[in-house]
Design a protein around this motif. Structure first.
Motif, PDB file in Angstrom:
ATOM      1  N   LYS A  21      -9.765  15.318  -2.301  1.00 26.25           N
ATOM      2  CA  LYS A  21      -8.652  15.557  -3.224  1.00 26.25           C
ATOM      3  C   LYS A  21      -8.269  17.035  -3.258  1.00 26.25           C
ATOM      4  O   LYS A  21      -7.086  17.385  -3.333  1.00 26.25           O
ATOM      5  CB  LYS A  21      -9.025  15.086  -4.629  1.00 26.25           C
ATOM      6  CG  LYS A  21      -9.093  13.570  -4.779  1.00 26.25           C
ATOM      7  CD  LYS A  21      -9.430  13.177  -6.205  1.00 26.25           C
ATOM      8  CE  LYS A  21      -9.493  11.661  -6.369  1.00 26.25           C
ATOM      9  NZ  LYS A  21      -9.855  11.259  -7.754  1.00 26.25           N
ATOM     10  N   THR A 675       0.279  -1.553  -1.884  1.00 20.77           N
ATOM     11  CA  THR A 675       0.170  -0.849  -3.168  1.00 20.77           C
ATOM     12  C   THR A 675      -0.248   0.604  -2.951  1.00 20.77           C
ATOM     13  O   THR A 675       0.307   1.522  -3.562  1.00 20.77           O
ATOM     14  CB  THR A 675      -0.844  -1.555  -4.083  1.00 20.77           C
ATOM     15  OG1 THR A 675      -0.447  -2.914  -4.263  1.00 20.77           O
ATOM     16  CG2 THR A 675      -0.920  -0.870  -5.435  1.00 20.77           C
ATOM     17  N   ALA A 676      -1.229   0.799  -2.046  1.00 21.33           N
ATOM     18  CA  ALA A 676      -1.704   2.155  -1.757  1.00 21.33           C
ATOM     19  C   ALA A 676      -0.618   2.982  -1.071  1.00 21.33           C
ATOM     20  O   ALA A 676      -0.560   4.205  -1.233  1.00 21.33           O
ATOM     21  CB  ALA A 676      -2.945   2.090  -0.877  1.00 21.33           C
ATOM     22  N   HIS A 677       0.234   2.318  -0.319  1.00 29.65           N
ATOM     23  CA  HIS A 677       1.327   3.018   0.351  1.00 29.65           C
ATOM     24  C   HIS A 677       2.289   3.629  -0.670  1.00 29.65           C
ATOM     25  O   HIS A 677       2.777   4.752  -0.510  1.00 29.65           O
ATOM     26  CB  HIS A 677       2.073   2.031   1.256  1.00 29.65           C
ATOM     27  CG  HIS A 677       3.185   2.644   2.049  1.00 29.65           C
ATOM     28  ND1 HIS A 677       3.088   3.879   2.652  1.00 29.65           N
ATOM     29  CD2 HIS A 677       4.440   2.190   2.339  1.00 29.65           C
ATOM     30  CE1 HIS A 677       4.208   4.155   3.280  1.00 29.65           C
ATOM     31  NE2 HIS A 677       5.062   3.151   3.099  1.00 29.65           N
ATOM     32  N   GLU A 678       2.548   2.895  -1.737  1.00 26.86           N
ATOM     33  CA  GLU A 678       3.449   3.381  -2.786  1.00 26.86           C
ATOM     34  C   GLU A 678       2.762   4.386  -3.700  1.00 26.86           C
ATOM     35  O   GLU A 678       3.385   5.330  -4.178  1.00 26.86           O
ATOM     36  CB  GLU A 678       3.983   2.196  -3.599  1.00 26.86           C
ATOM     37  CG  GLU A 678       4.868   1.261  -2.804  1.00 26.86           C
ATOM     38  CD  GLU A 678       6.047   1.965  -2.164  1.00 26.86           C
ATOM     39  OE1 GLU A 678       6.653   2.832  -2.825  1.00 26.86           O
ATOM     40  OE2 GLU A 678       6.357   1.674  -0.987  1.00 26.86           O
ATOM     41  N   ASN A 679       1.466   4.173  -3.942  1.00 32.95           N
ATOM     42  CA  ASN A 679       0.728   5.071  -4.829  1.00 32.95           C
ATOM     43  C   ASN A 679      -0.679   5.274  -4.271  1.00 32.95           C
ATOM     44  O   ASN A 679      -1.626   4.588  -4.669  1.00 32.95           O
ATOM     45  CB  ASN A 679       0.663   4.503  -6.243  1.00 32.95           C
ATOM     46  CG  ASN A 679       0.097   5.507  -7.236  1.00 32.95           C
ATOM     47  OD1 ASN A 679      -0.374   6.585  -6.859  1.00 32.95           O
ATOM     48  ND2 ASN A 679       0.134   5.163  -8.507  1.00 32.95           N
ATOM     49  N   PRO A 680      -0.853   6.210  -3.334  1.00 33.32           N
ATOM     50  CA  PRO A 680      -2.145   6.414  -2.676  1.00 33.32           C
ATOM     51  C   PRO A 680      -3.277   6.752  -3.633  1.00 33.32           C
ATOM     52  O   PRO A 680      -4.446   6.466  -3.344  1.00 33.32           O
ATOM     53  CB  PRO A 680      -1.864   7.579  -1.720  1.00 33.32           C
ATOM     54  CG  PRO A 680      -0.394   7.567  -1.518  1.00 33.32           C
ATOM     55  CD  PRO A 680       0.189   7.101  -2.816  1.00 33.32           C
ATOM     56  N   ASP A 681      -2.951   7.352  -4.774  1.00 36.46           N
ATOM     57  CA  ASP A 681      -3.998   7.760  -5.712  1.00 36.46           C
ATOM     58  C   ASP A 681      -4.756   6.577  -6.294  1.00 36.46           C
ATOM     59  O   ASP A 681      -5.868   6.747  -6.811  1.00 36.46           O
ATOM     60  CB  ASP A 681      -3.391   8.577  -6.858  1.00 36.46           C
ATOM     61  CG  ASP A 681      -2.861   9.925  -6.387  1.00 36.46           C
ATOM     62  OD1 ASP A 681      -3.319  10.388  -5.324  1.00 36.46           O
ATOM     63  OD2 ASP A 681      -2.001  10.494  -7.064  1.00 36.46           O
ATOM     64  N   LEU A 682      -4.174   5.383  -6.208  1.00 34.37           N
ATOM     65  CA  LEU A 682      -4.856   4.198  -6.741  1.00 34.37           C
ATOM     66  C   LEU A 682      -6.047   3.791  -5.884  1.00 34.37           C
ATOM     67  O   LEU A 682      -6.962   3.122  -6.366  1.00 34.37           O
ATOM     68  CB  LEU A 682      -3.870   3.023  -6.846  1.00 34.37           C
ATOM     69  CG  LEU A 682      -2.751   3.147  -7.883  1.00 34.37           C
ATOM     70  CD1 LEU A 682      -1.814   1.951  -7.785  1.00 34.37           C
ATOM     71  CD2 LEU A 682      -3.336   3.263  -9.290  1.00 34.37           C
ATOM     72  N   ALA A 698      -5.052   8.036   1.603  1.00 31.13           N
ATOM     73  CA  ALA A 698      -4.391   8.929   0.654  1.00 31.13           C
ATOM     74  C   ALA A 698      -4.082  10.298   1.257  1.00 31.13           C
ATOM     75  O   ALA A 698      -3.263  11.043   0.714  1.00 31.13           O
ATOM     76  CB  ALA A 698      -5.254   9.100  -0.590  1.00 31.13           C
ATOM     77  N   LYS A 702       3.684   9.838   4.078  1.00 27.61           N
ATOM     78  CA  LYS A 702       4.300   8.521   3.926  1.00 27.61           C
ATOM     79  C   LYS A 702       4.714   7.963   5.277  1.00 27.61           C
ATOM     80  O   LYS A 702       4.611   6.748   5.517  1.00 27.61           O
ATOM     81  CB  LYS A 702       5.511   8.612   2.995  1.00 27.61           C
ATOM     82  CG  LYS A 702       6.072   7.250   2.610  1.00 27.61           C
ATOM     83  CD  LYS A 702       7.093   7.349   1.491  1.00 27.61           C
ATOM     84  CE  LYS A 702       7.548   5.945   1.060  1.00 27.61           C
ATOM     85  NZ  LYS A 702       8.514   6.013  -0.065  1.00 27.61           N
ATOM     86  N   ARG A 705       1.585   6.652   6.868  1.00 25.87           N
ATOM     87  CA  ARG A 705       1.145   5.436   6.170  1.00 25.87           C
ATOM     88  C   ARG A 705       2.006   4.250   6.595  1.00 25.87           C
ATOM     89  O   ARG A 705       1.511   3.124   6.719  1.00 25.87           O
ATOM     90  CB  ARG A 705       1.203   5.632   4.650  1.00 25.87           C
ATOM     91  CG  ARG A 705       0.287   6.712   4.111  1.00 25.87           C
ATOM     92  CD  ARG A 705       0.037   6.556   2.616  1.00 25.87           C
ATOM     93  NE  ARG A 705       1.244   6.540   1.817  1.00 25.87           N
ATOM     94  CZ  ARG A 705       1.809   7.604   1.281  1.00 25.87           C
ATOM     95  NH1 ARG A 705       1.283   8.811   1.484  1.00 25.87           N
ATOM     96  NH2 ARG A 705       2.909   7.508   0.534  1.00 25.87           N
TER      97      ARG A 705
END
Length: 715
Positions: A21, A675-682, A698, A702, A705
């Motif tokens: 991170k 889902t991870a593609h739209e919001n990798p932090d999840l 992450a 984009k 991904r």
């Protein structure tokens, strides 16, 4: 396993997640390997230019910069770890320019641009050191080797060469010594007796290997870590080795003498693997009808199971392999669905490499230590995975020439133009490699990898400059499916069915299928007989293209110059960049879209039976000379269950029996990836195998991904 070790491993995994991170926060998204590197400090080290362009070149420039960085590199010690050290800086990436302008290649640029060739001139590493050499000699032994060789090879250039390598080793030893001193301070402050004992052992381990060869498993692992940390820092070298045979004697001696037990060994191996996801191979033929695997091979897999982070472990598949090791590797692949391990196939690799004139014994030593590549540790200079010919661009040039200059338009005429331009592109790529070999020592000498290669120190010559024993030079073709499917679509829709004319096709391509009836025609072309469907027109064209490309690459070999050119089919992660340079193509692909991945057919090539069709198709287009055309296998998690392990294993074996060379496997839930593609932090721990390398999803842009998303949605 003792709770004490399990907790330490869990703490290391949390630390790695935090470090990942931090890299994203400080450096942005990184479309590359998940290295063990940690984030650069806010006020970090800066390069020392020796050229007016702000970069540094040559042996003095690289030695001065590397030694200064080693002298100022921060220490890194985690009391949960068995080993000291992490790397921070990409020294090679910190230069504003990667090629010494004193040695221009202007005579090549026109064709490089015309055919969109990734030329590799000035690129680094991508061949393997022999860690066994380092483990036998240690840092002190390497210094003695330099001293002995310098006495034999006299001369001003040789004196500079040897002094540079000596300075590099001394600076690495200084880096290690600072960790030893830091450990002494930490030991005084730590109150927990178990943590204190671990730090004491860590200090003693590093004191033992500062000058002398390692004697224990812990010492051997730490020595390897220090070398690859230095080599990564120098020019991101990530090649590993046959890790089970490297560590086997140390493990067995420690067990025999009661120095460690198996649980402690697994803890060491877990720490070793989490330090950096370097490419390590397990198993392989022993030359006597057996397998080189041993108990430590299984412990390495068990350690990987404990950390389950980004890993690049390859299990070698052959007729006499350890079936239990293969079964265990499948178990972990299915259990974690985290893109490890991957698999290499001896049948195609060994027989192919022998076609270059090498013995079977030597071919067995060539192992999987990179994204798509094999290497003889310490014996060869290769430029693996650095040089790419964009065959889709070559096709575009040929098609436009047919449309503007050919009276009779046919696939035969187009094939003639295509092969003529492909020959020019391959020769241009080969000439670029030759230019690189002639001048790389003045640009970026291989100061660190020279140390663990056979020849450079003995001859007083850089590995790129005649120091290596063998020069097996790689040229990869990219975009085979685009070209094969384009030929097939023209043959089927224009020549056989006469559904449209050459001029109609050209008009639709020029409009990027956005003219009247463009989308209908695009669908028609996309649904032509495609590569991967089995004995379809696309398959026949793909085999023809692969065979011709391989012959062109091999034709560039020069025995008198000790230059053996070896073909491969691989795009790495360049599918996006290469695709951007190619207009709309007759297979229905729109302009600027990515080309196909490596040797894989274009996504959606079949509706059912995709795995076997994929395995069969890619096996048929293997280059055939010891380099790979990997099978990138996106396996649906609904099929990836332990009860299906035998079927998965059978598909792997079938591909290799048919001549396949390397399999990279992703097992990913489509909904999770979307889902991870739209919001990798999840999903910060989601690991994917992009090409030959693994990365945290992450950490990818984009655009990158989307590549993964497209592959799993359309297969």
């Amino acid at each position: 396993m003792k709770e004490y070790y399990l907790q330490k491993i869990e703490n290391l995994k949390r630390a790695k997640a935090f470090q990942t991170k931090e890299k994203i926060r400080k450096e942005g998204l990184l479309d590359e390997d998940d290295y063990g590197r940690i984030a650069v400090p806010d006020e970090g080290w800066e390069i020392i230019p020796n050229h007016e362009d702000g970069s540094f070149y040559g042996i003095k420039g690289w030695t001065d910069n590397f030694c200064d960085l080693m002298d100022n590199h921060p220490t890194y010690i985690d009391e949960n770890d068995a080993f000291a050290g992490r790397w921070i800086y990409f020294m090679s990436k910190m230069r504003p320019n990667k090629w010494n302008p004193s040695y221009p290649f202007t005579h090549l640029i026109a064709n490089q641009e015309k055919y969109d060739i990734i030329h590799g001139i000035g690129d680094d590493a991508h061949f393997a050191p022999d860690f066994e050499l380092g483990l036998q000699l240690g840092w002190g032994g390497l210094l003695k080797k330099i001293e002995t060789s310098a006495a034999i090879n006299q001369g001003e250039e040789q004196e500079v060469f040897y002094q540079a390598h000596k300075r590099a080793i001394v600076s690495i030893q200084g880096w290690i010594k600072r960790h030893i001193d830091e450990l002494a301070l930490m030991i005084q402050k730590v109150e927990d007796p178990l943590s204190r004992e671990n730090l004491l052992k860590m200090r003693e381990t590093n004191r033992a290997i500062l000058h002398h060869p390692p004697k224990t498993l812990r010492q051997a692992c730490q020595w390897i870590i220090w070398f690859h940390l230095a080599s990564r820092t120098y020019n991101r070298d990530g090649a590993g080795g046959q890790i089970d045979t490297l560590l086997q004697p140390y493990f067995e001696n420690d067990i025999k003498n009661g120095i460690i037990d198996k649980e402690e060994a697994i803890y060491y191996l877990s720490c070793f693997l989490i330090n950096d996801p370097i490419y390590w191979q397990l198993g392989g033929p022993d030359g006597n009808g057996g397998d080189v695997s041993s108990e430590i091979s299984f412990l390495i897999l068990e350690a990987a199971d404990k950390i389950n982070t980004s890993l690049n472990i390859t299990v070698r598949v052959h007729d006499h392999m350890n079936q239990e090791l293969f079964d265990r590797s499948l178990e972990y692949l299915i259990k974690h669905k985290n893109a490890w391990p991957r698999f290499s196939g001896d049948k195609g690799l060994i027989s192919g490499f022998m076609k270059n004139g090498y013995s079977e014994e030597l071919a067995r030593k060539r192992i999987a230590v990179g994204c798509n590549w094999m290497s003889l540790p310490g014996l060869e200079y290769t430029m693996n995975d650095l040089v790419k010919v964009n065959m889709a661009k070559v096709f575009e040039v040929a098609f436009e020439e047919v449309m503007t200059s050919s009276e009779i338009k046919s696939t035969a005429e187009l094939w003639g133009k295509f092969t003529a331009h492909l020959a020019k592109a391959v020769t241009t790529a080969a000439d670029g490699i030759k230019h690189h070999l002639k001048y790389q020592k003045y640009n970026e000498p291989e100061l660190i990898l020279n140390l663990l290669s056979y020849g450079p120190l003995e001859k007083g010559r850089d590995v790129s400059d005649g120091g290596a024993m063998y020069y097996n030079l790689s040229i990869d073709g990219a975009g085979i499916a685009i070209v094969a499917d384009s030929f097939a679509a023209i043959e089927q829709r224009i020549e056989e069915e006469k559904r449209l004319s050459w001029e109609d096709l050209q008009s639709h391509l020029n409009s990027n299928f956005e003219d009247e009836n463009g989308e209908r025609i695009r669908t028609l072309l996309q649904n032509s007989e495609r590569y991967g469907q089995g004995d379809a027109k696309g398959d026949k064209w793909a085999s023809l293209i692969a065979e011709h490309f391989s012959a062109l690459v091999k034709n560039e070999s020069d025995a008198e110059q000790n230059q053996c050119f070896i073909p491969g089919l691989f795009s790495w992660a360049n599918t996006v960049g290469l695709g951007k340079k190619v207009k709309a193509t007759p297979n229905g692909r729109k302009g600027g879209e990515p080309i196909n991945h490596g040797a894989n057919p274009t996504p959606g090539f079949v509706v059912d039976g995709g795995s076997l069709a994929l395995a069969s198709a890619i096996a048929k287009v293997q280059p055939g000379y010891g380099n790979t055309a990997p099978m990138q296998w996106e396996l649906d998690p609904s099929l990836a269950k332990q009860e299906h392990a035998e079927i998965i294993g059978a598909i792997i074996k079938t591909h290799f029996e048919l001549g396949g060379t390397l399999i990279n496997v992703n097992i990913m839930d489509k909904e999770q990836v979307l889902t991870a593609h739209e919001n990798p932090d999840l999903y910060p721990d989601l690991v994917v195998r992009i090409t030959g390398f693994t990365a945290y999803f992450a950490m990818l842009s984009k655009e990158f991904r989307q590549l993964v998303v497209d592959r799993i949605l359309e297969n």
